[in-house]
Design an enzyme around this catalytic site. Structure first.
Site, PDB file in Angstrom:
ATOM      1  N   CYS A  33       0.815  -1.224   0.000  1.00  0.00           N
ATOM      2  CA  CYS A  33       0.000   0.000   0.000  1.00  0.00           C
ATOM      3  C   CYS A  33       0.846   1.271   0.000  1.00  0.00           C
ATOM      4  CB  CYS A  33      -0.919   0.018   1.221  1.00  0.00           C
ATOM      5  SG  CYS A  33       0.012   0.026   2.755  1.00  0.00           S
ATOM      6  N   CYS A 102      -1.467  -4.920   7.209  1.00  0.00           N
ATOM      7  CA  CYS A 102      -1.092  -3.679   7.903  1.00  0.00           C
ATOM      8  C   CYS A 102      -0.354  -3.985   9.211  1.00  0.00           C
ATOM      9  CB  CYS A 102      -2.327  -2.847   8.217  1.00  0.00           C
ATOM     10  SG  CYS A 102      -3.450  -2.682   6.831  1.00  0.00           S
TER      11      CYS A 102
HETATM   12 FE1  FES Z   1      -1.244   0.386   4.360  1.00  0.00          FE
HETATM   13 FE2  FES Z   1      -2.810  -0.543   6.195  1.00  0.00          FE
HETATM   14  S1  FES Z   1      -3.360  -0.020   4.171  1.00  0.00           S
HETATM   15  S2  FES Z   1      -0.687  -0.254   6.297  1.00  0.00           S
END
Ligand code: FES
Length: 146
Positions: A33, A102
Site C-alpha cells: 500500500c 497492515c
Molecule cells: Fe497500508 Fe494498512 S493499508 S498499512
C-alpha cells in the site's frame, strides 16, 4: 467491522512520536500500500526502556503499532523479537482479513529498530533478527510472513 480495542488504539494511539537519542531506529515501508512506519527504541541492559512510533499509514497500521509498542515496552530484546503480527492482531481482538497485512508493518518496524540497535553496537543483526522485510528472497523461498 473493527473491535473496540482497534478503535481505541486508532483514535488514541499510545507512544506516538520520536526519541531524539534513540538507540535504534527502524523504518519500514509496506510494499502493498506504500504506507511507512518508523519505530524508535531506547535500550538499557538489553531491555527496551522506551519505544515510540510514527506512521504514515492507515488506521489498522496505527492501532497495531500502538498496541505493539505497549507489548514490547519493558521487554528484553529477545522477547520483543518473538512478537509476531499474529499476536498483535489477537491482542487487538482481530482485524478484517484484508487488513492483516497492515499489522506486519509493526512487527517489521520493531525488528528493524532492534537490528539497527545491534548494528550500532557493532553486532551483526542478521543471525539474531533474521530477515525483516517481506523481501524477494522470502518470496523466492516461498517464505511468507504469517
Ligand atoms: Fe497500508 Fe494498512 S493499508 S498499512
Amino acid at each position: 467491522m473493527y473491535s473496540e480495542l482497534v478503535m481505541d488504539h486508532f483514535t488514541n494511539p499510545r507512544n506516538v512520536g520520536e526519541i531524539a537519542d534513540a538507540d535504534g531506529i527502524g523504518e519500514i515501508g509496506n510494499a502493498k500500500c506504500g504506507d511507512i512506519m518508523k519505530m524508535y527504541i531506547k535500550v538499557e541492559n538489553n531491555v527496551i526502556t522506551n519505544v515510540k512510533f510514527k506512521t504514515f499509514g492507515c488506521g489498522s497500521a496505527i492501532a497495531t503499532s500502538s498496541i505493539a509498542t505497549e507489548m514490547i515496552m519493558g521487554k528484553s530484546l529477545e522477547e520483543a523479537l518473538t512478537l509476531s503480527n499474529k499476536a498483535v492482531v489477537e491482542a487487538l481482538g482481530g482485524l478484517p482479513a484484508h487488513k492483516i497485512h497492515c499489522s506486519v508493518l509493526a512487527e517489521q518496524a520493531i525488528k528493524a529498530a532492534i537490528a539497527d540497535y545491534y548494528r550500532k553496537q557493532g553486532i551483526d543483526p542478521e543471525p539474531i533478527v533474521g530477515c525483516i522485510e517481506d523481501c524477494e528472497a522470502c518470496h523466492a523461498h516461498g517464505h511468507e510472513h504469517e
